[in-house]
Structure formats: structure tokens, C-alpha cells
Design an enzyme around this catalytic site. Structure first.
Site, PDB file in Angstrom:
ATOM      1  N   SER A  61       0.832  -1.366  -0.002  1.00  0.00           N
ATOM      2  CA  SER A  61      -0.151   0.031  -0.034  1.00  0.00           C
ATOM      3  C   SER A  61       0.883   1.207  -0.137  1.00  0.00           C
ATOM      4  O   SER A  61       1.931   1.157   0.434  1.00  0.00           O
ATOM      5  CB  SER A  61      -0.826  -0.166   1.173  1.00  0.00           C
ATOM      6  OG  SER A  61      -1.854  -1.067   1.290  1.00  0.00           O
TER       7      SER A  61
HETATM    8  N1  SAM Z   1      -0.330  -5.025   4.042  1.00  0.00           N
HETATM    9  C1  SAM Z   1       0.532  -5.444   3.130  1.00  0.00           C
HETATM   10  C2  SAM Z   1       1.792  -5.021   3.014  1.00  0.00           C
HETATM   11  O1  SAM Z   1       2.249  -4.052   4.100  1.00  0.00           O
HETATM   12  O2  SAM Z   1       2.706  -5.039   1.962  1.00  0.00           O
HETATM   13  C3  SAM Z   1      -0.186  -5.013   1.636  1.00  0.00           C
HETATM   14  C4  SAM Z   1      -1.545  -5.942   1.539  1.00  0.00           C
HETATM   15  S1  SAM Z   1      -2.145  -5.985   0.029  1.00  0.00           S
HETATM   16  C5  SAM Z   1      -2.790  -4.591  -0.275  1.00  0.00           C
HETATM   17  C6  SAM Z   1      -3.389  -7.283   0.252  1.00  0.00           C
HETATM   18  C7  SAM Z   1      -2.880  -8.477   0.761  1.00  0.00           C
HETATM   19  O3  SAM Z   1      -4.015  -9.255   1.202  1.00  0.00           O
HETATM   20  C8  SAM Z   1      -2.638  -9.427  -0.432  1.00  0.00           C
HETATM   21  O4  SAM Z   1      -1.085  -9.890  -0.468  1.00  0.00           O
HETATM   22  C9  SAM Z   1      -3.555 -10.356  -0.807  1.00  0.00           C
HETATM   23  O5  SAM Z   1      -2.808 -11.588  -1.238  1.00  0.00           O
HETATM   24  C10 SAM Z   1      -4.119 -10.598   0.492  1.00  0.00           C
HETATM   25  N2  SAM Z   1      -5.165 -11.206   0.976  1.00  0.00           N
HETATM   26  C11 SAM Z   1      -6.453 -11.004   0.219  1.00  0.00           C
HETATM   27  N3  SAM Z   1      -7.306 -11.849   0.675  1.00  0.00           N
HETATM   28  C12 SAM Z   1      -6.897 -12.493   1.910  1.00  0.00           C
HETATM   29  C13 SAM Z   1      -7.501 -13.283   2.852  1.00  0.00           C
HETATM   30  N4  SAM Z   1      -8.714 -13.880   2.759  1.00  0.00           N
HETATM   31  N5  SAM Z   1      -6.665 -13.824   3.820  1.00  0.00           N
HETATM   32  C14 SAM Z   1      -5.331 -13.434   3.875  1.00  0.00           C
HETATM   33  N6  SAM Z   1      -4.794 -12.446   3.126  1.00  0.00           N
HETATM   34  C15 SAM Z   1      -5.591 -12.071   1.837  1.00  0.00           C
END
Ligand code: SAM
Length: 221
Positions: A61
């Protein structure tokens, strides 16, 4: 050459804009090296205030969004924090810096290769001790280590997943982007001592979807 000057400039900008406010969060932003959490070929862009691709259609993000969410979450030393959506591990490192050795961060990622990317980044930056990365569907939370003082979801949900509310401690706080798969608004939920919850809306935002049992369906809505 190090990135200290660029990091300081970005923090100064976020403070000037009124986005970074509290001492704890400002210090964590000054300390955690964002360049260690982006793919190598994008390092020179690590301190641009923009999301960056980390592979598998996912992003780290934008710094201002990490700042807004962390300020809304208000983590403190000693807290037990659950993050849903580990991605690069950067947000987890910011939280680990704040909770210190007395606290802990559990972070769930559904894509195994990203969980491994985050683990490596956290190891290299010495945050691995304070962060447990789990592979799984974080829309169900992570009951093994509940209750959590703070829960942060860094992917967009159609609604607040009920298991997360159940896993939140009394007087705990949950921050989650809620809305459609294209745009959302941050929701800040607090659990009162009597178990009731109060909700307030924050800024509009754009996150990749939370895919899972209490999120969106893969490839659909
Ligand atoms: N917090 C992260 C960082 O600091 O880099 C950025 C997160 S990114 C915007 C969203 C993440 O959520 C992705 O890596 C995606 O694979 C994960 N995601 C989506 N659905 C999910 C779920 N049900 N459980 C765990 N992770 C999930």
C-alpha cells in the site's frame, strides 16, 4: 547509498499533511526501511507516496494509506495485533516496531509465495521475532492467538467479517476497508467493555479484494 534522507523527507511530508500525528507511528515510519519490502527492481521508488506491485496481482500500500490506517488503529507497546493481508510485510513491520518485544503481531496471507516474501523481508530487517506470518484465509481471522487488542485488514471486504469481531478483545479496535471491489471506505470499529460495538467511517480508499469465506469470491464479487 542509504535511503535515510528519502525516508525522512517522506515522513516530513506526511507530518505536514497532517496524516502522521502520533509519536509512536512517526518513530516507526522513521525506522522501518520500506526499501527492504519492495521488489529489488523498484527500490528506487520505495519512498514515492504510491502503492507498488509486489507480484501475484497484489500491492504494497501507499505510505500515506499505511499511515492513515496505523493512526486509526492506534497500536501501542505490548499490544497483540492481528493483520489480515501480509503482502510485503511492511505494515506488519511498522506494527512490530510499535508493539515492541512485549507485544506480538500475527499476520495472515492467502498467497504462499507472498507469505514467504514477507517472511524473508521481516527476517532481513530483524522483525521476524515479533511477527508470526501464517498462510490461510484471514477473513476467518486466526482464533489460535485470540483475543487481539487490535485487528487491521489491508484488503477490501464487502462487510466486516464476524469472526474478526469475535476475536477482538474488549476495548479492542478493528480497522478495515469496507465497500465494493473497486472503492471502499475505512471503517473503524471499537468493542466496548459491555461487548457492544461502535463504528465510525473514515476516508475513502482503494484496496485489492479480501478473497475468502467472509470476503469476496475469487474472480468474482
Ligand atoms: N499489508 C500489506 C503490505 O504491507 O505490503 C499490503 C497488503 S495488499 C494491499 C493485500 C494482501 O491481502 C494481498 O497480499 C492479498 O494476497 C491478501 N489477501 C487477500 N485476501 C486474503 C485473505 N482472505 N486472507 C489473507 N490474505 C488475503
Amino acid at each position: 547509498m542509504g535511503f535515510e534522507n528519502e525516508r525522512k523527507e517522506l515522513v516530513d511530508k506526511l507530518v505536514r499533511e497532517g496524516i502522521l500525528k502520533s509519536k509512536e507511528v512517526i518513530e516507526a515510519f522513521l525506522k522501518v526501511p520500506r526499501e527492504e519490502f519492495v521488489p529489488k527492481h523498484l527500490r528506487r521508488l520505495a519512498y514515492a507516496d504510491t502503492p507498488l506491485p509486489i507480484g501475484y496481482g497484489q500491492t504494497i500500500s501507499a505510505p500515506h494509506m499505511v499511515a492513515i490506517m496505523t493512526e486509526a488503529l492506534a497500536p501501542r507497546k505490548g499490544h497483540r495485533v492481528l493483520e489480515v493481508g501480509t503482502g510485503s510485510g511492511y505494515q506488519a513491520a511498522i506494527l512490530a516496531e510499535i508493539v515492541g518485544d512485549e507485544g506480538h503481531v500475527w499476520s495472515i496471507e492467502r498467497i504462499p509465495a507472498l507469505a514467504e516474501f514477507a517472511r524473508e523481508n521481516l527476517r532481513r530487517t530483524s522483525y521476524a521475532r515479533r511477527v508470526t506470518v501464517i498462510i490461510g484465509d484471514g477473513s476467518r481471522g486466526y482464533p489460535d492467538a485470540m483475543p487481539y487488542d487490535r485487528i487491521i485488514v489491508t484488503a477490501a471486504a464487502p462487510d466486516v467479517p464476524q469472526p474478526l469481531v469475535e476475536q477482538l478483545a474488549v476495548s479492542g479496535r478493528l480497522v478495515i476497508p469496507v465497500g465494493g471491489s473497486l472503492t471502499q471506505r475505512l471503517l473503524i470499529l471499537e468493542k466496548r467493555p459491555d461487548g457492544s460495538v461502535v463504528k465510525r467511517w473514515g476516508t475513502y480508499c482503494v484496496f485489492v479484494p479480501l478473497i475468502g469465506e467472509y470476503g469476496f469470491r475469487e474472480g468474482g464479487r
